[in-house]
Design a protein around this motif. Structure first.
Motif, PDB file in Angstrom:
ATOM      1  N   PHE A 179      40.176  32.211  36.701  1.00  0.00           N
ATOM      2  CA  PHE A 179      41.609  32.417  36.712  1.00  0.00           C
ATOM      3  C   PHE A 179      42.126  32.186  35.305  1.00  0.00           C
ATOM      4  O   PHE A 179      41.569  31.398  34.538  1.00  0.00           O
ATOM      5  CB  PHE A 179      42.327  31.490  37.707  1.00  0.00           C
ATOM      6  CG  PHE A 179      41.801  30.091  37.770  1.00  0.00           C
ATOM      7  CD1 PHE A 179      42.103  29.173  36.782  1.00  0.00           C
ATOM      8  CD2 PHE A 179      40.997  29.683  38.827  1.00  0.00           C
ATOM      9  CE1 PHE A 179      41.626  27.880  36.834  1.00  0.00           C
ATOM     10  CE2 PHE A 179      40.515  28.390  38.891  1.00  0.00           C
ATOM     11  CZ  PHE A 179      40.829  27.489  37.895  1.00  0.00           C
ATOM     12  N   LYS A 180      43.181  32.893  34.969  1.00  0.00           N
ATOM     13  CA  LYS A 180      43.711  32.785  33.616  1.00  0.00           C
ATOM     14  C   LYS A 180      44.333  31.409  33.401  1.00  0.00           C
ATOM     15  O   LYS A 180      44.906  30.815  34.313  1.00  0.00           O
ATOM     16  CB  LYS A 180      44.728  33.882  33.346  1.00  0.00           C
ATOM     17  CG  LYS A 180      45.986  33.840  34.195  1.00  0.00           C
ATOM     18  CD  LYS A 180      46.887  35.026  33.860  1.00  0.00           C
ATOM     19  CE  LYS A 180      48.163  35.015  34.693  1.00  0.00           C
ATOM     20  NZ  LYS A 180      49.021  36.192  34.417  1.00  0.00           N
ATOM     21  N   GLU A 181      44.196  30.925  32.196  1.00  0.00           N
ATOM     22  CA  GLU A 181      44.744  29.605  31.868  1.00  0.00           C
ATOM     23  C   GLU A 181      46.238  29.733  31.593  1.00  0.00           C
ATOM     24  O   GLU A 181      46.669  30.505  30.749  1.00  0.00           O
ATOM     25  CB  GLU A 181      44.031  29.031  30.645  1.00  0.00           C
ATOM     26  CG  GLU A 181      44.443  27.610  30.337  1.00  0.00           C
ATOM     27  CD  GLU A 181      43.626  27.013  29.208  1.00  0.00           C
ATOM     28  OE1 GLU A 181      44.088  26.017  28.617  1.00  0.00           O
ATOM     29  OE2 GLU A 181      42.547  27.547  28.916  1.00  0.00           O
ATOM     30  N   THR A 182      47.016  28.977  32.346  1.00  0.00           N
ATOM     31  CA  THR A 182      48.466  28.974  32.178  1.00  0.00           C
ATOM     32  C   THR A 182      48.928  27.550  31.883  1.00  0.00           C
ATOM     33  O   THR A 182      48.178  26.589  32.065  1.00  0.00           O
ATOM     34  CB  THR A 182      49.175  29.481  33.448  1.00  0.00           C
ATOM     35  OG1 THR A 182      48.919  28.559  34.527  1.00  0.00           O
ATOM     36  CG2 THR A 182      48.664  30.859  33.850  1.00  0.00           C
TER      37      THR A 182
ATOM     38  N   ARG B  77      37.278  35.297  49.356  1.00  0.00           N
ATOM     39  CA  ARG B  77      38.709  35.055  49.230  1.00  0.00           C
ATOM     40  C   ARG B  77      39.512  36.158  49.902  1.00  0.00           C
ATOM     41  O   ARG B  77      39.194  37.333  49.784  1.00  0.00           O
ATOM     42  CB  ARG B  77      39.090  34.959  47.750  1.00  0.00           C
ATOM     43  CG  ARG B  77      40.558  34.669  47.499  1.00  0.00           C
ATOM     44  CD  ARG B  77      40.780  34.291  46.050  1.00  0.00           C
ATOM     45  NE  ARG B  77      40.437  35.352  45.136  1.00  0.00           N
ATOM     46  CZ  ARG B  77      41.320  36.291  44.729  1.00  0.00           C
ATOM     47  NH1 ARG B  77      42.549  36.275  45.181  1.00  0.00           N
ATOM     48  NH2 ARG B  77      40.946  37.227  43.883  1.00  0.00           N
ATOM     49  N   ILE B  78      40.548  35.770  50.634  1.00  0.00           N
ATOM     50  CA  ILE B  78      41.442  36.736  51.271  1.00  0.00           C
ATOM     51  C   ILE B  78      42.602  37.013  50.320  1.00  0.00           C
ATOM     52  O   ILE B  78      43.341  36.100  49.946  1.00  0.00           O
ATOM     53  CB  ILE B  78      41.973  36.194  52.611  1.00  0.00           C
ATOM     54  CG1 ILE B  78      40.814  35.978  53.584  1.00  0.00           C
ATOM     55  CG2 ILE B  78      42.990  37.165  53.214  1.00  0.00           C
ATOM     56  CD1 ILE B  78      41.234  35.377  54.903  1.00  0.00           C
ATOM     57  N   THR B  79      42.770  38.274  49.933  1.00  0.00           N
ATOM     58  CA  THR B  79      43.839  38.661  49.027  1.00  0.00           C
ATOM     59  C   THR B  79      45.013  39.241  49.807  1.00  0.00           C
ATOM     60  O   THR B  79      44.908  39.515  51.011  1.00  0.00           O
ATOM     61  CB  THR B  79      43.346  39.711  48.012  1.00  0.00           C
ATOM     62  OG1 THR B  79      42.960  40.900  48.739  1.00  0.00           O
ATOM     63  CG2 THR B  79      42.137  39.191  47.241  1.00  0.00           C
ATOM     64  N   ILE B  80      46.118  39.460  49.128  1.00  0.00           N
ATOM     65  CA  ILE B  80      47.289  40.041  49.776  1.00  0.00           C
ATOM     66  C   ILE B  80      46.969  41.430  50.306  1.00  0.00           C
ATOM     67  O   ILE B  80      47.261  41.760  51.454  1.00  0.00           O
ATOM     68  CB  ILE B  80      48.476  40.098  48.791  1.00  0.00           C
ATOM     69  CG1 ILE B  80      48.993  38.691  48.506  1.00  0.00           C
ATOM     70  CG2 ILE B  80      49.601  40.960  49.357  1.00  0.00           C
ATOM     71  CD1 ILE B  80      50.136  38.651  47.530  1.00  0.00           C
TER      72      ILE B  80
ATOM     73  N   HIS C 100      49.218  40.920  42.675  1.00  0.00           N
ATOM     74  CA  HIS C 100      48.225  40.606  41.641  1.00  0.00           C
ATOM     75  C   HIS C 100      46.868  40.514  42.332  1.00  0.00           C
ATOM     76  O   HIS C 100      46.412  39.433  42.703  1.00  0.00           O
ATOM     77  CB  HIS C 100      48.570  39.291  40.933  1.00  0.00           C
ATOM     78  CG  HIS C 100      49.878  39.341  40.206  1.00  0.00           C
ATOM     79  ND1 HIS C 100      49.959  39.531  38.845  1.00  0.00           N
ATOM     80  CD2 HIS C 100      51.160  39.235  40.646  1.00  0.00           C
ATOM     81  CE1 HIS C 100      51.234  39.528  38.468  1.00  0.00           C
ATOM     82  NE2 HIS C 100      51.980  39.349  39.548  1.00  0.00           N
ATOM     83  N   GLU C 101      46.229  41.653  42.518  1.00  0.00           N
ATOM     84  CA  GLU C 101      45.034  41.725  43.353  1.00  0.00           C
ATOM     85  C   GLU C 101      43.883  40.881  42.818  1.00  0.00           C
ATOM     86  O   GLU C 101      43.153  40.244  43.581  1.00  0.00           O
ATOM     87  CB  GLU C 101      44.578  43.194  43.470  1.00  0.00           C
ATOM     88  CG  GLU C 101      43.375  43.412  44.361  1.00  0.00           C
ATOM     89  CD  GLU C 101      43.652  43.113  45.830  1.00  0.00           C
ATOM     90  OE1 GLU C 101      42.678  42.932  46.574  1.00  0.00           O
ATOM     91  OE2 GLU C 101      44.827  43.069  46.215  1.00  0.00           O
ATOM     92  N   ASN C 102      43.713  40.839  41.518  1.00  0.00           N
ATOM     93  CA  ASN C 102      42.530  40.195  40.935  1.00  0.00           C
ATOM     94  C   ASN C 102      42.777  38.773  40.443  1.00  0.00           C
ATOM     95  O   ASN C 102      41.864  38.142  39.911  1.00  0.00           O
ATOM     96  CB  ASN C 102      41.994  41.053  39.774  1.00  0.00           C
ATOM     97  CG  ASN C 102      41.551  42.427  40.242  1.00  0.00           C
ATOM     98  OD1 ASN C 102      40.934  42.557  41.293  1.00  0.00           O
ATOM     99  ND2 ASN C 102      41.891  43.453  39.472  1.00  0.00           N
ATOM    100  N   GLU C 103      43.980  38.280  40.592  1.00  0.00           N
ATOM    101  CA  GLU C 103      44.289  36.933  40.103  1.00  0.00           C
ATOM    102  C   GLU C 103      44.402  35.957  41.260  1.00  0.00           C
ATOM    103  O   GLU C 103      45.176  36.172  42.191  1.00  0.00           O
ATOM    104  CB  GLU C 103      45.596  36.943  39.309  1.00  0.00           C
ATOM    105  CG  GLU C 103      45.986  35.599  38.720  1.00  0.00           C
ATOM    106  CD  GLU C 103      44.986  35.080  37.699  1.00  0.00           C
ATOM    107  OE1 GLU C 103      44.867  33.855  37.544  1.00  0.00           O
ATOM    108  OE2 GLU C 103      44.313  35.915  37.050  1.00  0.00           O
ATOM    109  N   PRO C 104      43.634  34.876  41.248  1.00  0.00           N
ATOM    110  CA  PRO C 104      43.751  33.849  42.292  1.00  0.00           C
ATOM    111  C   PRO C 104      45.151  33.240  42.306  1.00  0.00           C
ATOM    112  O   PRO C 104      45.876  33.316  41.308  1.00  0.00           O
ATOM    113  CB  PRO C 104      42.699  32.812  41.888  1.00  0.00           C
ATOM    114  CG  PRO C 104      41.741  33.552  41.019  1.00  0.00           C
ATOM    115  CD  PRO C 104      42.569  34.564  40.287  1.00  0.00           C
ATOM    116  N   PRO C 105      45.541  32.633  43.397  1.00  0.00           N
ATOM    117  CA  PRO C 105      46.892  32.053  43.481  1.00  0.00           C
ATOM    118  C   PRO C 105      47.079  30.886  42.524  1.00  0.00           C
ATOM    119  O   PRO C 105      46.132  30.162  42.212  1.00  0.00           O
ATOM    120  CB  PRO C 105      46.979  31.580  44.937  1.00  0.00           C
ATOM    121  CG  PRO C 105      45.555  31.342  45.339  1.00  0.00           C
ATOM    122  CD  PRO C 105      44.771  32.398  44.633  1.00  0.00           C
TER     123      PRO C 105
END
Length: 268
Positions: A60-63, A95-98, A126-131
Motif C-alpha cells: 500500500f502506498k505510504e501516506t 481480499r474483497i474489493t469494492i 480505488h480497485e488496486n489500493e488497500p483500505p
C-alpha cells in the motif's frame, strides 16, 4: 484485575496491590507472572499459521496517515498480540474489493440491499489500493462522569503515545468506547479492535471486539463498542498501561497506540 461486559458475569482474577513505596512482594510478582502467561496462552497461534501470516504481504502506498498510525501487516506484530481471528486468514486470504463486492451474486436481492446500505453512493473506486482507516478520535463515555466523555485525540499532528495523557476511570462504573474513523480507497473487512492491558509490565487482560465492515466515505463514521464495567475494590485500584491495535481480516494493522490509565474511587 477484573474486566466484565456490562450485564454479564466474568472470571475474576485477584491481584495483590503494590505497597506504598512501590515495592512489590514476591508473591505479587508470581501472581502477575502467572496471569501474564495465561493471557499469552489464550490466543496462541501455532507455528504453521504463524509462518503463513509471515508470508502474507500487501503493498500500500505510504501516506501521512499510515506513517502516523504505524500501519503494518500482522506479520510485523508480536505473536502474543495477534488477534484470535488471525487463524482464519489462512482460509480466506483473498481480499474483497469494492468492485468484487458489486459483482458478487447480483441476483440475490437481500445481498443487494446489504451492499447498497454498506456502499452508499460511491464517487470513485480505488480497485488496486488497500483500505486506509484513519482513527480520528476515541471517546470513553460514561453517564456517571459529569465532566463528559474522556477524549483521545488522534487528529493530524497529535502524538500517538498516550502514556503521558493518563486518564482516570472510576471503579465500578459503566463505560463505553466510541471510535470515530475515516475509511478511504476501498472496503475494510471485519475491522477489529484488540486491547492488551498491563500492570507492572505483566499482561493482565486481553480483549477483542469486532467493529464491522466499512466502505470508504467522506464523512466520519462512528462505531460504539460494547459497554463494560470497570473493576472495583482495593485490588483493582491501581495504574495500568495498554496497547491498542485496529486490525482487519486482510491482515492489515491500520493503527496502534500506547496508553495509560488509573482506576480510582472517583473520577478525580
Amino acid at each position: 484485575y477484573q474486566r466484565r461486559v456490562h450485564g454479564e458475569e466474568s472470571k475474576e482474577v485477584e491481584l495483590r496491590p503494590s505497597t506504598a513505596n512501590t515495592e512489590v512482594k514476591a508473591a505479587d510478582v508470581e501472581t502477575l507472572k502467572k496471569l501474564d502467561q495465561e493471557n499469552n496462552q489464550k490466543e496462541t497461534v501455532d507455528d504453521v499459521v504463524l509462518d503463513h501470516l509471515r508470508s502474507m504481504d500487501m503493498r500500500f502506498k505510504e501516506t501521512a496517515v499510515r506513517r502516523r498510525q504505524q500501519t503494518c501487516m500482522v506479520k510485523d506484530v508480536k505473536k502474543e498480540d495477534l488477534p484470535s481471528f488471525s487463524k482464519a486468514l489462512t482460509i480466506n486470504a483473498r481480499r474483497i474489493t469494492i468492485r468484487g463486492l458489486i459483482e458478487m451474486d447480483k441476483a440475490d436481492q437481500s445481498l443487494s440491499r446489504y451492499k447498497k446500505a454498506l456502499l452508499g453512493e460511491l464517487e470513485e473506486i480505488h480497485e488496486n489500493e488497500p483500505p486506509e482507516v484513519e482513527i480520528v478520535k476515541i471517546e470513553i463515555v460514561s453517564k456517571a462522569r459529569q465532566a463528559g466523555p474522556i477524549v483521545l485525540d488522534f487528529s493530524s499532528g497529535k502524538a500517538f503515545d498516550k502514556r503521558n495523557e493518563k486518564y482516570i476511570l472510576k471503579e465500578g462504573s459503566i463505560c463505553q468506547m466510541k471510535v470515530h474513523l475515516l475509511v478511504r480507497y476501498n472496503i475494510v473487512r471485519a475491522l477489529k479492535i484488540v486491547n492488551n492491558v498491563y500492570k507492572l509490565g505483566f499482561k493482565v487482560d486481553k480483549s477483542e471486539e469486532m467493529l464491522g465492515t466499512f466502505a470508504p466515505k467522506k464523512e466520519v463514521q462512528v462505531v460504539s463498542c460494547t459497554p463494560e464495567e470497570t473493576p472495583e475494590g482495593f485490588f483493582a485500584r491501581s495504574s495500568y498501561t495498554g496497547k491498542v491495535m485496529f486490525v482487519d481480516a486482510d491482515g492489515i494493522v491500520h493503527m496502534q497506540y500506547d496508553y495509560a490509565f488509573e482506576i480510582r474511587k472517583d473520577w478525580k
